[in-house]
Scaffold this motif. Structure first.
Motif, short mmCIF file in Angstrom:
data_model
loop_
_atom_site.label_atom_id
_atom_site.label_comp_id
_atom_site.label_asym_id
_atom_site.label_seq_id
_atom_site.Cartn_x
_atom_site.Cartn_y
_atom_site.Cartn_z
N ASN A 96 123.78 -23.61 -28.15
CA ASN A 96 122.34 -23.45 -28.35
C ASN A 96 121.93 -22.00 -28.52
N PRO A 97 122.43 -21.35 -29.59
CA PRO A 97 121.95 -20.00 -29.86
C PRO A 97 120.45 -20.04 -30.10
N LEU A 98 119.77 -18.98 -29.72
CA LEU A 98 118.33 -18.89 -29.98
C LEU A 98 118.12 -18.64 -31.47
N PRO A 99 116.96 -19.03 -32.00
CA PRO A 99 116.72 -18.84 -33.44
C PRO A 99 116.45 -17.37 -33.75
N LYS A 100 117.42 -16.54 -33.45
CA LYS A 100 117.33 -15.10 -33.68
C LYS A 100 118.66 -14.65 -34.26
N THR A 101 118.80 -13.36 -34.49
CA THR A 101 120.08 -12.87 -35.02
C THR A 101 121.14 -12.89 -33.92
N TYR A 108 118.89 -10.35 -25.87
CA TYR A 108 117.71 -11.00 -25.29
C TYR A 108 117.64 -10.85 -23.76
N ALA A 109 118.67 -11.34 -23.07
CA ALA A 109 118.61 -11.33 -21.61
C ALA A 109 118.76 -9.92 -21.04
N PRO A 144 121.40 -14.51 -38.89
CA PRO A 144 120.93 -15.54 -37.94
C PRO A 144 122.14 -16.20 -37.25
N VAL A 146 122.57 -19.09 -36.18
CA VAL A 146 122.90 -20.47 -36.59
C VAL A 146 123.80 -20.50 -37.82
N LYS A 147 123.99 -19.35 -38.48
CA LYS A 147 124.88 -19.32 -39.64
C LYS A 147 126.35 -19.34 -39.21
N ARG A 160 127.00 -14.35 -24.50
CA ARG A 160 125.63 -14.06 -24.11
C ARG A 160 125.45 -14.25 -22.59
N THR B 176 116.61 -27.41 -26.07
CA THR B 176 117.79 -26.57 -25.84
C THR B 176 117.45 -25.08 -25.92
N TYR B 177 116.45 -24.71 -26.74
CA TYR B 177 116.05 -23.30 -26.81
C TYR B 177 115.47 -22.85 -25.48
N ALA B 180 118.23 -22.53 -22.98
CA ALA B 180 119.03 -21.33 -23.20
C ALA B 180 118.32 -20.13 -22.60
N LEU B 184 119.26 -17.99 -18.99
CA LEU B 184 119.65 -16.59 -18.96
C LEU B 184 118.77 -15.78 -18.02
N VAL B 195 110.63 -16.98 -27.11
CA VAL B 195 111.50 -18.00 -27.70
C VAL B 195 110.70 -19.16 -28.30
N LYS B 291 115.07 -20.38 -41.91
CA LYS B 291 116.51 -20.17 -42.00
C LYS B 291 117.15 -19.84 -40.66
N PHE B 292 116.32 -19.53 -39.65
CA PHE B 292 116.88 -19.29 -38.33
C PHE B 292 117.17 -20.57 -37.57
N HIS B 293 116.74 -21.70 -38.13
CA HIS B 293 116.94 -22.97 -37.42
C HIS B 293 118.08 -23.74 -38.06
N SER B 294 118.80 -24.47 -37.23
CA SER B 294 119.91 -25.23 -37.78
C SER B 294 119.38 -26.50 -38.42
#
Ligand SMILES: Nc1ncnc2c1ncn2[C@@H]1O[C@H](COP(=O)(O)OP(=O)(O)O)[C@@H](O)[C@H]1O
Ligand SMILES: [Mg+2]
Lengths: 251, 294
Positions: A96-101, A108-109, A144, A146-147, A160, B176-177, B180, B184, B195, B291-294
């Protein structure tokens, strides 16, 4: 003899009227990997999540008993839950990566917990190296997250968590969404990291439990039925339920 | 036999769906073409440069065909209402979906939706008898029928749209976001602002765009409650007249196919293009974030 890092004493947990954990006493030793096994719905995730207080989010959950990190009572109102979660990290079933790079996922943390700005890039690099991910992502840290492939995402989630230098890392079926090669990498990673961290891992994979754990707890209907060294659980289980489960008679 | 029947239905439905799609596109194209065609007739008579740069909308006088004061009026209430409605709407939506107890949710949500059912003429009325005089006495003005009054009323009208769509967007952020982030060591506020809301941004932009569309297109309320002055306004405390109000007021009385008649089409075209650009920009930002979302 063993140095106990994490423990639960007389732990009972209810969701509404339904009792999900029954009178659990369990102790996890420092720098060891303990696996929690048992059929679906027996309460493994629930037990795991009670250590980093994830049940605080569900109003219907009610907890009794004592949960300790070393000498610290995890549910003592004097202790801040955010500090607890920094010391007890968690890796979830689905990456569950955050929607960030990628970089922002790592930073983040660190930013939240106010680590000195100048140290952050170095901390990120070493955590990614320890998680066997640095070589693969060092040139694309601003992509990102998610890539990444599923396995890379899960290693990012581990990195992380590791970057905060927690004492305990909880993992809830961390490989169940991954292919065998990614799974192998993550197992290798756990075995390397356990030198510095204490692991509690839920797994459905009996081979995995044998490969990575020092001790195994078998749970059934909310109780810990048997908690022994890995070899003992798989070679000479005392309880018939355990024997049937590890031999794959039910699941 | 039944297979054949199903294939026929399949083909039939394809035609029906294609037709409905084409009708929508056709309508849109038709409206745009009509606006454009009549605007051309206007620009044949009046220099576009005068149209955009002049300072007077006063069709009865010579050269009084400048959209500029109307455009400034429209921009004032659109910006003013959004400055109020965006933060209020998004925070309300966040509170509703993330923090409010179930019980409060169960009556607050219908109450907000009811707000959308109030006819705009009633809101305009409220502006004349209540909000406007309130502004006037608070600020020591002669008259409270101004851009600020319009902004407040339009904010109220845009709020239900913004809240409802934002709430859907926030609810749609995968659990899940949140896990996450909390896992943390983030607290609930850090999780919300760093987030959850960023993850909901595409939907939030859509919410804002629809709210803005509402504010730009609203006619009756601004017609009633903003003072109806087509002079160039200098701030929120001046009376104004938006593009929509101008068209509504003047279209009924203007002689057919005069310069004035075509001028109303020209300002309608400008409004149409503004709305179009607003929507396209919203869509562009929404797709960049996806594009940041799966
Ligand atoms: N938030 C919740 N609310 C109500 N019941 C829950 C919740 N989470 C888990 N449960 C129930 O608790 C039991 C144990 O679930 P879980 O700990 O997820 O099992 P496991 O991880 O061993 O498969 C299940 O019966 C499940 O339905
Ligand atoms: Mg589980």
């Amino acid at each position: 003899m063993e140095d106990i890092k994490l423990s639960a004493h007389a732990l009972n947990l209810w969701f509404g009227n339904k009792q999900v954990l029954k009178n659990i006493d369990i102790e996890f030793a420092k720098n060891q990997v303990t696996s929690l096994i048992g059929p679906s719905g027996c309460g493994k995730s629930t037990l795991l999540r009670s250590f980093n207080r994830m049940h605080d989010l569900s109003p219907e959950a009610r907890i009794e008993g004592k949960l300790m990190l070393g000498e610290m009572d995890l549910y003592d109102p004097a202790n801040s839950v955010t500090q607890t979660r920094k010391r007890i990290g968690m890796v979830f079933q689905r990456p569950n990566p955050l929607p960030k790079t990628i970089y922002e996922n790592m930073a983040y943390a660190l930013k939240l917990h106010q680590f000195p700005k100048a140290e952050i890039p170095g901390m990120i690099q070493s955590a990614l190296e320890e998680s066997f991910l640095w070589e693969e992502v060092k040139d694309e840290l601003d992509k990102p997250a998610v890539k990444l492939s599923g396995g890379q995402q899960q290693r990012l989630c581990i990195a992380r968590t590791v970057v905060l230098r927690p004492e305990v890392i909880l993992m809830d079926e961390p490989c169940s969404a991954l292919d065998p090669i990614s799974t192998e990498k993550i197992e290798e990673l756990i075995l390397k990291l356990k030198e510095h961290y204490t692991f509690v891992i839920v797994t459905h994979n009996m081979q995995q439990a044998q490969r990575i754990s020092d001790k195994v707890a078998f749970m059934y209907l909310g109780e810990v039925v048997e908690f022994e060294k890995t070899d003992a659980i798989f070679q000479n289980p005392v309880h018939e339920l355990t024997a049937n489960y590890v031999r794959g008679y039910f699941g | 036999m039944s297979l054949k029947k199903r294939e026929t239905t399949d083909r039939l439905l394809k035609v029906v769906f294609k037709a409905t799609g084409l009708i929508t596109i056709g309508l849109l194209g038709g409206i745009f073409f009509m606006l454009l065609y009549n605007s051309m007739a206007f620009f044949v008579r009046i220099d576009p440069i005068d149209f955009f740069t002049g300072s007077q909308w006063n069709p009865s006088a010579q050269g009084g065909y400048s959209i500029f004061p109307l455009l400034v009026s429209t921009a004032l209430v659109a910006v003013g209402s959004m400055v109020i409605a965006i933060p209020l709407g998004i925070l309300t939506a966040a509170y509703l979906s993330e923090f409010a107890p179930k019980k409060l949710q169960s009556w607050l949500k219908p109450a907000i939706e009811m707000l959308a059912a109030i006819p705009s003429v009633a809101i305009g009325f409220l502006g004349i008898v209540l909000v406007g005089p309130g502004i006037a006495s608070l600020m020591g003005l002669q008259n409270g029928l101004n851009a600020l009054n319009g902004s407040l009323l339009l904010a109220v009208m845009a709020l239900p749209t913004i809240i409802t769509i934002s709430e859907d967007a926030i609810k749609g952020v995968p659990q899940t976001y949140r896990e996450a982030s909390l896992g943390l060591g983030a607290n609930r506020w850090e999780t919300l602002f760093q987030v959850t809301l960023p993850a909901a941004l595409p939907g939030l932009i859509a919410a804002v765009m629809l709210g803005l569309g509402r504010a730009l297109g609203e006619t009756m309320t601004v017609l009633m409650a903003t003072g109806n002055a087509s002079a160039l306004p200098h701030g929120f405390l001046d009376s104004i007249r938006t593009i929509t109000a101008t068209i509504a007021i003047e279209m009924g009385e203007v002689p057919y196919q005069t310069t004035h008649y075509f001028a109303l089409f020209a300002i309608a075209t400008v409004l149409f293009l503004i709305t179009l650009v607003v929507n396209l920009l919203g869509e562009y930002f929404a797709s960049r974030l996806r594009k940041f979302h799966s």
